[in-house]
Write an enzyme that holds these catalytic residues in place. Structure first.
Site, short mmCIF file in Angstrom:
data_model
loop_
_atom_site.label_atom_id
_atom_site.label_comp_id
_atom_site.label_asym_id
_atom_site.label_seq_id
_atom_site.Cartn_x
_atom_site.Cartn_y
_atom_site.Cartn_z
N ASN A 107 55.51 34.74 33.04
CA ASN A 107 54.58 33.69 33.46
C ASN A 107 53.29 33.85 32.68
O ASN A 107 52.88 34.98 32.39
CB ASN A 107 54.29 33.84 34.96
CG ASN A 107 53.32 32.80 35.48
OD1 ASN A 107 53.48 31.60 35.22
ND2 ASN A 107 52.31 33.23 36.21
N HIS A 109 49.28 33.25 32.95
CA HIS A 109 48.28 33.07 34.01
C HIS A 109 46.88 33.17 33.41
O HIS A 109 46.60 34.11 32.65
CB HIS A 109 48.47 34.16 35.08
CG HIS A 109 47.50 34.03 36.21
ND1 HIS A 109 47.64 33.08 37.20
CD2 HIS A 109 46.34 34.68 36.47
CE1 HIS A 109 46.62 33.17 38.03
NE2 HIS A 109 45.82 34.13 37.61
N SER A 136 46.75 36.22 30.81
CA SER A 136 47.77 37.27 30.83
C SER A 136 49.16 36.64 30.80
O SER A 136 49.39 35.61 31.43
CB SER A 136 47.67 38.08 32.13
OG SER A 136 46.36 38.57 32.34
N ASP A 145 51.84 36.41 40.87
CA ASP A 145 50.99 36.88 39.76
C ASP A 145 50.80 38.40 39.77
O ASP A 145 49.75 38.91 39.37
CB ASP A 145 49.62 36.18 39.79
CG ASP A 145 49.73 34.67 39.65
OD1 ASP A 145 50.67 34.20 38.99
OD2 ASP A 145 48.87 33.97 40.21
#
Ligand code: GRF
Length: 211
Positions: A107, A109, A136, A145
């Protein structure tokens, strides 16, 4: 060739960056599917324009989150992706679909995790008086997250910055960051699980830097 599936709810600029890098011959990967929970997502529009398989799965047509997640990942699995990239995918995924895919789902972020998981990251960095902000790419685990951070990009916060200006300045760096991480995956230089990231077989003691 690394087969990449992209999950996105929004405008899809990160998808765009991946598609462009592939088109320029700078990334040895193929986007095998783009999946969204939002019918009008820019990411789906862009995917269709680029001739990619674009799939909308409508959460409203499922009785529960778990049902939606199962249906979504049935379709993702059908794309036979090696790597699943969440790029602005705005739904929390159930542990049942995340856990079996931890070693191949990342992911992006917009914060220097572990700072500011969740929403409104730019404003929160400003409110905290931070001098530095960033983005990140991390391993997706069931907690939001919270997976091991693979790589980060950083930028200095200027006194006149607003949430909007920070977001705008960070975005091109996010794109470079994501493309670089996918490139490392494609080169098989990265391996990860819910606890650890390895780069060239060495456990990371801090996130890789992409500036
Ligand atoms: C990016 O800022 C990403 O970090 C965040 O959502 C945004 C998605 O942008 N999670 P886009 O849809 O790729 O343009």
């Amino acid at each position: 060739m690394l087969r990449v599936a992209v999950l996105a709810s929004g405008r899809g600029s990160n998808l765009h960056a991946l598609v462009d890098a592939i088109g320029r011959g700078e990334l040895d990967a193929g986007i095998v599917g783009v999946f969204s929970d939002k019918a009008g997502a820019g990411a789906l529009v862009h995917a269709r324009e680029a001739g990619l398989a674009a799939t909308h799965v409508d959460p409203k047509t499922f009785a529960s989150r778990a049902d939606f997640d199962r249906a979504l990942f049935e379709r993702v699995d059908a794309s036979e992706a090696d790597l699943i990239v969440c790029a602005g995918f705005m739904r929390i995924l159930s542990p049942e679909v995340v856990a079996p895919r931890v070693a191949r789902m990342i992911n992006i972020h917009p914060s220097l995790l572990p700072k500011y998981p969740g929403l409104h990251t730019h404003q929160r960095a400003l409110d905290a008086g931070d001098h530095e902000h960033g983005a990140s790419v991390h391993v997706v685990i069931p907690a939001l997250d919270a997976g091991p951070v693979i790589a980060q990009t950083r930028l200095a916060i200027a006194p006149e910055d607003t949430a909007e200006s920070l977001a705008a300045r960070l975005l091109p760096q996010e794109h470079r960051l994501l493309v670089q991480v996918v490139r490392w995956c494609s080169a098989r230089r990265l391996r990860f699980d819910a606890e650890q990231v390895r780069f060239d077989e060495q456990p990371l003691t801090e996130p890789l830097r992409v500036d």
